[in-house]
Design a protein around this motif. Sequence first.
Motif, PDB file in Angstrom:
ATOM      1  N   ASN A 155      -3.337  13.378 -25.204  1.00 40.98           N
ATOM      2  CA  ASN A 155      -2.856  12.070 -25.647  1.00 40.98           C
ATOM      3  C   ASN A 155      -1.563  11.681 -24.942  1.00 40.98           C
ATOM      4  OD1 ASN A 155      -5.013  11.799 -27.430  1.00 40.98           O
ATOM      5  ND2 ASN A 155      -3.897  12.806 -29.084  1.00 40.98           N
ATOM      6  N   TYR A 156      -0.660  12.623 -24.824  1.00 35.98           N
ATOM      7  CA  TYR A 156       0.604  12.349 -24.123  1.00 35.98           C
ATOM      8  C   TYR A 156       0.345  12.095 -22.642  1.00 35.98           C
ATOM      9  CZ  TYR A 156       5.468  12.862 -22.686  1.00 35.98           C
ATOM     10  OH  TYR A 156       6.714  12.656 -22.155  1.00 35.98           O
ATOM     11  N   ALA A 157      -0.600  12.832 -22.059  1.00 36.30           N
ATOM     12  CA  ALA A 157      -0.944  12.625 -20.651  1.00 36.30           C
ATOM     13  C   ALA A 157      -1.535  11.227 -20.438  1.00 36.30           C
ATOM     14  CB  ALA A 157      -1.935  13.688 -20.189  1.00 36.30           C
ATOM     15  N   ALA A 158      -2.345  10.772 -21.383  1.00 37.29           N
ATOM     16  CA  ALA A 158      -2.905   9.420 -21.285  1.00 37.29           C
ATOM     17  C   ALA A 158      -1.803   8.370 -21.381  1.00 37.29           C
ATOM     18  CB  ALA A 158      -3.944   9.204 -22.373  1.00 37.29           C
ATOM     19  N   ALA A 159      -0.830   8.599 -22.250  1.00 38.30           N
ATOM     20  CA  ALA A 159       0.285   7.661 -22.373  1.00 38.30           C
ATOM     21  C   ALA A 159       1.121   7.627 -21.095  1.00 38.30           C
ATOM     22  CB  ALA A 159       1.153   8.034 -23.571  1.00 38.30           C
ATOM     23  N   VAL A 160       1.364   8.796 -20.502  1.00 31.37           N
ATOM     24  CA  VAL A 160       2.112   8.849 -19.247  1.00 31.37           C
ATOM     25  C   VAL A 160       1.345   8.121 -18.148  1.00 31.37           C
ATOM     26  CG1 VAL A 160       2.964  10.394 -17.444  1.00 31.37           C
ATOM     27  CG2 VAL A 160       3.385  10.943 -19.832  1.00 31.37           C
ATOM     28  N   SER A 161       0.042   8.308 -18.091  1.00 27.34           N
ATOM     29  CA  SER A 161      -0.784   7.624 -17.090  1.00 27.34           C
ATOM     30  C   SER A 161      -0.721   6.114 -17.257  1.00 27.34           C
ATOM     31  CB  SER A 161      -2.238   8.073 -17.204  1.00 27.34           C
ATOM     32  OG  SER A 161      -2.367   9.422 -16.910  1.00 27.34           O
ATOM     33  N   LEU A 162      -0.736   5.665 -18.492  1.00 23.63           N
ATOM     34  CA  LEU A 162      -0.641   4.229 -18.749  1.00 23.63           C
ATOM     35  C   LEU A 162       0.710   3.674 -18.314  1.00 23.63           C
ATOM     36  CD1 LEU A 162      -2.191   1.859 -20.038  1.00 23.63           C
ATOM     37  CD2 LEU A 162      -1.012   2.397 -22.160  1.00 23.63           C
ATOM     38  N   VAL A 163       1.764   4.405 -18.594  1.00 24.53           N
ATOM     39  CA  VAL A 163       3.102   3.965 -18.182  1.00 24.53           C
ATOM     40  C   VAL A 163       3.215   3.932 -16.658  1.00 24.53           C
ATOM     41  CG1 VAL A 163       5.542   4.600 -18.199  1.00 24.53           C
ATOM     42  CG2 VAL A 163       4.237   4.664 -20.311  1.00 24.53           C
ATOM     43  N   VAL A 164       2.670   4.942 -15.992  1.00 22.61           N
ATOM     44  CA  VAL A 164       2.686   4.958 -14.527  1.00 22.61           C
ATOM     45  C   VAL A 164       1.892   3.764 -13.984  1.00 22.61           C
ATOM     46  CG1 VAL A 164       1.903   6.216 -12.483  1.00 22.61           C
ATOM     47  CG2 VAL A 164       3.099   7.416 -14.301  1.00 22.61           C
ATOM     48  N   GLY A 165       0.753   3.466 -14.586  1.00 23.61           N
ATOM     49  CA  GLY A 165      -0.032   2.297 -14.169  1.00 23.61           C
ATOM     50  C   GLY A 165       0.725   0.997 -14.339  1.00 23.61           C
ATOM     51  N   ILE A 166       1.454   0.860 -15.446  1.00 25.34           N
ATOM     52  CA  ILE A 166       2.250  -0.348 -15.677  1.00 25.34           C
ATOM     53  C   ILE A 166       3.387  -0.442 -14.668  1.00 25.34           C
ATOM     54  CG2 ILE A 166       3.829  -1.435 -17.324  1.00 25.34           C
ATOM     55  CD1 ILE A 166       1.939  -0.386 -19.540  1.00 25.34           C
ATOM     56  N   ILE A 167       4.011   0.689 -14.354  1.00 21.71           N
ATOM     57  CA  ILE A 167       5.079   0.698 -13.345  1.00 21.71           C
ATOM     58  C   ILE A 167       4.532   0.288 -11.983  1.00 21.71           C
ATOM     59  CG2 ILE A 167       6.645   2.219 -12.062  1.00 21.71           C
ATOM     60  CD1 ILE A 167       7.090   3.726 -14.718  1.00 21.71           C
TER      61      ILE A 167
ATOM     62  N   PHE B  48       0.822  -1.204   0.000  1.00 24.36           N
ATOM     63  CA  PHE B  48       0.000   0.000   0.000  1.00 24.36           C
ATOM     64  C   PHE B  48       0.860   1.259   0.000  1.00 24.36           C
ATOM     65  CE2 PHE B  48      -3.773  -2.327   2.109  1.00 24.36           C
ATOM     66  CZ  PHE B  48      -4.228  -2.726   0.864  1.00 24.36           C
ATOM     67  N   SER B  49       2.016   1.210   0.615  1.00 24.88           N
ATOM     68  CA  SER B  49       2.906   2.368   0.615  1.00 24.88           C
ATOM     69  C   SER B  49       3.449   2.655  -0.782  1.00 24.88           C
ATOM     70  CB  SER B  49       4.065   2.149   1.582  1.00 24.88           C
ATOM     71  OG  SER B  49       3.605   2.062   2.901  1.00 24.88           O
ATOM     72  N   VAL B  50       3.799   1.614  -1.506  1.00 21.99           N
ATOM     73  CA  VAL B  50       4.289   1.790  -2.878  1.00 21.99           C
ATOM     74  C   VAL B  50       3.196   2.389  -3.755  1.00 21.99           C
ATOM     75  CG1 VAL B  50       4.990   0.517  -4.946  1.00 21.99           C
ATOM     76  CG2 VAL B  50       6.043   0.001  -2.758  1.00 21.99           C
ATOM     77  N   ILE B  51       1.990   1.863  -3.652  1.00 26.45           N
ATOM     78  CA  ILE B  51       0.884   2.376  -4.454  1.00 26.45           C
ATOM     79  C   ILE B  51       0.567   3.813  -4.064  1.00 26.45           C
ATOM     80  CG2 ILE B  51      -1.574   2.101  -4.943  1.00 26.45           C
ATOM     81  CD1 ILE B  51      -1.144  -0.927  -4.609  1.00 26.45           C
ATOM     82  N   GLY B  52       0.512   4.087  -2.773  1.00 23.47           N
ATOM     83  CA  GLY B  52       0.189   5.432  -2.301  1.00 23.47           C
ATOM     84  C   GLY B  52       1.227   6.465  -2.677  1.00 23.47           C
ATOM     85  N   THR B  53       2.486   6.055  -2.699  1.00 23.71           N
ATOM     86  CA  THR B  53       3.553   6.975  -3.068  1.00 23.71           C
ATOM     87  C   THR B  53       3.404   7.436  -4.509  1.00 23.71           C
ATOM     88  OG1 THR B  53       5.048   5.939  -1.500  1.00 23.71           O
ATOM     89  CG2 THR B  53       6.048   7.216  -3.258  1.00 23.71           C
ATOM     90  N   LEU B  54       3.061   6.532  -5.388  1.00 23.80           N
ATOM     91  CA  LEU B  54       2.920   6.906  -6.789  1.00 23.80           C
ATOM     92  C   LEU B  54       1.607   7.616  -7.084  1.00 23.80           C
ATOM     93  CD1 LEU B  54       4.543   3.782  -8.394  1.00 23.80           C
ATOM     94  CD2 LEU B  54       5.443   6.100  -8.347  1.00 23.80           C
ATOM     95  N   GLN B  55       0.667   7.617  -6.152  1.00 19.77           N
ATOM     96  CA  GLN B  55      -0.598   8.318  -6.349  1.00 19.77           C
ATOM     97  C   GLN B  55      -0.620   9.696  -5.701  1.00 19.77           C
ATOM     98  OE1 GLN B  55      -3.627   5.732  -4.835  1.00 19.77           O
ATOM     99  NE2 GLN B  55      -3.747   4.565  -6.731  1.00 19.77           N
TER     100      GLN B  55
ATOM    101  N   SER C 267       6.636  18.814 -12.465  1.00 22.78           N
ATOM    102  CA  SER C 267       6.922  17.381 -12.618  1.00 22.78           C
ATOM    103  C   SER C 267       7.382  16.775 -11.290  1.00 22.78           C
ATOM    104  CB  SER C 267       7.988  17.170 -13.685  1.00 22.78           C
ATOM    105  OG  SER C 267       9.193  17.818 -13.313  1.00 22.78           O
ATOM    106  N   TYR C 268       6.836  17.266 -10.183  1.00 19.00           N
ATOM    107  CA  TYR C 268       7.228  16.798  -8.850  1.00 19.00           C
ATOM    108  C   TYR C 268       6.804  15.352  -8.630  1.00 19.00           C
ATOM    109  CZ  TYR C 268       8.022  17.078  -3.824  1.00 19.00           C
ATOM    110  OH  TYR C 268       8.472  16.869  -2.556  1.00 19.00           O
ATOM    111  N   THR C 269       5.598  14.992  -9.021  1.00 14.85           N
ATOM    112  CA  THR C 269       5.128  13.607  -8.965  1.00 14.85           C
ATOM    113  C   THR C 269       4.566  13.246 -10.333  1.00 14.85           C
ATOM    114  OG1 THR C 269       2.867  14.159  -8.295  1.00 14.85           O
ATOM    115  CG2 THR C 269       4.482  13.864  -6.524  1.00 14.85           C
ATOM    116  N   PRO C 270       4.427  11.957 -10.631  1.00 15.05           N
ATOM    117  CA  PRO C 270       3.866  11.570 -11.931  1.00 15.05           C
ATOM    118  C   PRO C 270       2.448  12.101 -12.149  1.00 15.05           C
ATOM    119  CG  PRO C 270       4.902   9.677 -10.894  1.00 15.05           C
ATOM    120  CD  PRO C 270       4.916  10.779  -9.883  1.00 15.05           C
ATOM    121  N   ASN C 271       1.655  12.152 -11.089  1.00 14.24           N
ATOM    122  CA  ASN C 271       0.281  12.631 -11.245  1.00 14.24           C
ATOM    123  C   ASN C 271       0.213  14.127 -11.522  1.00 14.24           C
ATOM    124  OD1 ASN C 271      -0.813  10.131 -10.968  1.00 14.24           O
ATOM    125  ND2 ASN C 271      -1.210  10.327  -8.794  1.00 14.24           N
TER     126      ASN C 271
END
Length: 102
Positions: free
Chosen positions: A72-84, A28-35, A54-58
């Motif tokens: 479109n680029y924001a959607a791609a970044v969101s997808l990459v963050v989700g995969i990570i 949960f800490s890993v998930i919360g950190t990236l959110q 660009s402090y956090t991915p979100n």
Amino acid sequence: MDGASELRIAWSVKIPQIKSTIVMTVLFSVIGTLQLFNEPNILRTSAPDVINSSYTPNIYTYNLAFNGQNVNYAAAVSLVVGIIVMALVAVVKIIGNKWENK
């Protein structure tokens, strides 16, 4: 248990009983950190030199989509963050399962 130090009792008795809880907390800490979004976004007005776009991915994705109009680029970044996030969760879960089975 007779003659064991407090550290040895904690390491050999107490920690093995809460292994699954430790793994879930790390997960949960890993998930919360990236959110993380709200706190830096609110504090950005107080410290604009420290917390940039660009402090956090979100925050980066938010600025791409709404300030830069690059949806479109924001959607791609969101997808990459989700995969990570999925990859990190899988790694933590695999390591946690190996640690629990010892």
